[in-house]
Scaffold this active site. Structure first.
Site, PDB file in Angstrom:
ATOM      1  N   LEU A  10       0.845  -1.192   0.000  1.00 59.81           N
ATOM      2  CA  LEU A  10       0.000   0.000   0.000  1.00 59.81           C
ATOM      3  C   LEU A  10       0.884   1.246   0.000  1.00 59.81           C
ATOM      4  CD1 LEU A  10      -2.717  -1.108   2.587  1.00 59.81           C
ATOM      5  CD2 LEU A  10      -2.616  -1.527   0.120  1.00 59.81           C
ATOM      6  N   ARG A  17       2.587  15.415   5.844  1.00 55.37           N
ATOM      7  CA  ARG A  17       3.494  15.890   6.890  1.00 55.37           C
ATOM      8  C   ARG A  17       4.949  15.936   6.435  1.00 55.37           C
ATOM      9  NH1 ARG A  17       2.123  12.507  12.129  1.00 55.37           N
ATOM     10  NH2 ARG A  17       1.020  11.118  10.685  1.00 55.37           N
ATOM     11  N   ARG A 338      35.829  12.286 -10.543  1.00 54.24           N
ATOM     12  CA  ARG A 338      34.552  12.382 -11.240  1.00 54.24           C
ATOM     13  C   ARG A 338      34.322  11.127 -12.080  1.00 54.24           C
ATOM     14  NH1 ARG A 338      34.915  18.038 -14.161  1.00 54.24           N
ATOM     15  NH2 ARG A 338      32.867  17.374 -14.944  1.00 54.24           N
ATOM     16  N   ASN A 382      54.726  10.313 -14.508  1.00 55.41           N
ATOM     17  CA  ASN A 382      54.555  11.282 -13.427  1.00 55.41           C
ATOM     18  C   ASN A 382      54.048  12.597 -14.009  1.00 55.41           C
ATOM     19  OD1 ASN A 382      55.336  11.858 -10.379  1.00 55.41           O
ATOM     20  ND2 ASN A 382      55.875  13.672 -11.565  1.00 55.41           N
ATOM     21  N   ASN A 391      40.650  20.105 -22.350  1.00 54.13           N
ATOM     22  CA  ASN A 391      39.961  19.078 -23.124  1.00 54.13           C
ATOM     23  C   ASN A 391      38.742  19.576 -23.881  1.00 54.13           C
ATOM     24  OD1 ASN A 391      38.881  19.527 -20.538  1.00 54.13           O
ATOM     25  ND2 ASN A 391      37.836  17.559 -20.521  1.00 54.13           N
TER      26      ASN A 391
END
Length: 477
Positions: A10, A17, A338, A382, A391
């Site tokens: 249900l 609220r 990311r 490195n 980019n």
């Protein structure tokens, strides 16, 4: 009795609220919406058919349910006229009376487990009951429907608080609203309900009295874990149950061999997976489908969402999402991974380094102060401090490829698309616009030129021009 189970969830309530544009059952807890927790629990019982009753904000709710399980039957309760009416709507949506047992639960009870529901179903079948009620004993039963029992312990009725007598209000055992019901009896009983009560609603709980009247057996399973029966009606309850669920998860993982230094400040979503001898330091949040392999250390003050962390990696004060951190890799402090970031074994993404859609090979290092976007960094290479992969040309993204065991100088800008060969070097301060062959050294363009008086000529009246004038006056130039 048939072992076939039909589950009704249900989820039609308004949830006023919560004071939210988001439907109540869609608010997240432990990394899943409440309705997702409810559906997972009924799925774990082996229910053959699941019906979700939706109403308020049903477009939102139905979309979430379909994304979780496309096989769920959707039943629309246009007008909320009580739980009995909601079950009528669910049965109508099936098109035929089910066989076996109907399990009825709710979309806003997120801590209810599949084990508890399976136990209720098993007791219901073994006892040959028409109705079985999941009950509990709260510290304060006010407002809850009371379980009225006979002397032999069988259930006679569920009396709603508003309709209970003084003697019935003294009862401490209450109804959770979660039921297992013989399917044929349920169909007959809900269609004979009336709304002759103070709320003017069709109470599902009235089917208990109907079963007793018909001489059918009714029983109850008392649940000791009160958290499983608690529903969410406002944000205070959402936060309280969120903390309770997180406490369970942290205890579970500590039992499985994970060191959690401060469980109070460590948050783990339900779908997270952790290996043995993982260490979680204070302030760590592991969200979504994050997976952390054996021996890794995460934190302090780290948030990872949908990140895969390899064995023995160390991730310190880092924010990451949709990334893969290789075995033995070190990340942070203050790194930002990311989506699309992937590292090999023993790599390093250091302080104030941001990566996006970038691959670092085994042993490759970007120790500090760099942005690496849409890049491929070869094994053992490195990256010097202050490096930027430029980019984006304003229209499209382009990749930078840096080969194996290359050394890039500090303050380099790689203007993509550009390729740096294996073993190549680039000098400090170089802007690299052209490909660099393997083993070559790329050095920046013209030497520094100083144009005296440029600010006064080009920026007259500016704060910079005034500062320059005063400095010149003070030195007598």
């Amino acid at each position: 009795m048939s072992d076939q189970v039909t589950a009704i969830v249900l989820a039609a309530g308004a949830g006023t609220r919560m004071r939210s544009r988001t439907a109540k059952v869609l608010h997240p807890i432990g990394g899943r919406s409440m309705i997702a927790h409810a559906l997972l629990a009924v799925q774990q019982t082996g229910a053959g058919t699941v019906v979700a009753v939706v109403g308020h904000q049903r477009d939102q709710v139905s979309a979430e349910i379909s994304a979780i399980d496309p096989s769920v039957v959707h039943a629309v309760q246009e007008e909320q006229r009580g739980t009995g009416h909601a079950v009528q709507v669910a049965l109508d949506a099936l098109g035929a009376v089910p066989t076996g047992t109907v399990l009825i639960t709710y979309g806003d009870v997120p801590l209810l487990t599949g084990d508890t529901l399976s136990t209720l179903l098993r007791e219901h079948r073994d006892a040959g009951r028409a109705v079985s009620v999941l009950t509990y004993r709260p510290l304060d039963p006010a407002g809850y429907g009371r379980i009225v029992r006979a002397e032999d312990g069988s259930v006679l009725a569920i009396r709603e608080h508003r309709d209970a007598s003084a003697d019935e209000l003294a009862i401490t055992e209450v109804n959770s609203g979660i039921l297992a019901v013989d399917a044929g009896f349920l169909d007959r009983a809900v269609r004979s309900l009336d709304a002759g009560n103070t709320q003017g609603e069709y109470y599902l709980t009235d089917i208990v009295g109907r079963a007793v009247q018909d001489g059918l057996p009714v029983g109850a399973h008392v649940l000791e874990d009160l958290w499983q029966t608690e529903g969410v009606n406002d944000r205070h309850q959402l936060a309280r149950l969120g903390r309770a669920l997180n406490d369970r998860l942290t205890r579970h993982w500590m039992d499985e061999g994970v060191t959690i230094v401060d469980p109070a400040t460590t948050w783990i979503d339900s779908a997270v997976q952790l290996g043995q001898d993982v260490t979680l330091l204070p302030g760590t949040q592991l969200l979504g489908a994050t997976v952390v392999a054996d021996g890794a250390t995460i934190g302090p003050d780290t948030t990872l969402r949908d990140v895969e962390v390899g064995p023995d990696a160390e991730v310190v004060r880092t924010h990451g999402s949709n990334a893969v951190i290789g075995a033995g890799t070190t990340v942070g402090p203050f790194a930002y991974l990311r989506p699309g970031t992937v590292t090999g074994t023993g790599a390093k993404i250091g302080t104030f380094v941001e990566t996006k859609n970038t691959r670092l090979g085994d042993g490759a290092k970007a120790p500090h102060l760099s942005y690496l976007g849409d890049a491929d960094i070869g094994e053992g290479t490195n990256i010097g401090a202050g490096t930027i992969t430029a980019n984006y040309d304003g229209v499209a993204k382009h990749r930078t490829s840096i080969g194996r065991h290359a050394r890039t100088g500090s303050d380099n800008v790689f203007v993509a698309p550009v390729s740096i060969g294996d073993g190549a070097y680039t000098a400090a301060g170089t802007t690299v616009r052209d490909d660099v062959p393997p083993g070559a050294l790329a050095v920046g363009g013209d030497r520094q030129r100083t144009m005296e008086g440029w600010v006064e000529a080009r920026r007259p009246g500016s704060a910079s021009a005034e500062a320059a004038r005063r400095a010149q006056e003070s030195t007598g130039e």
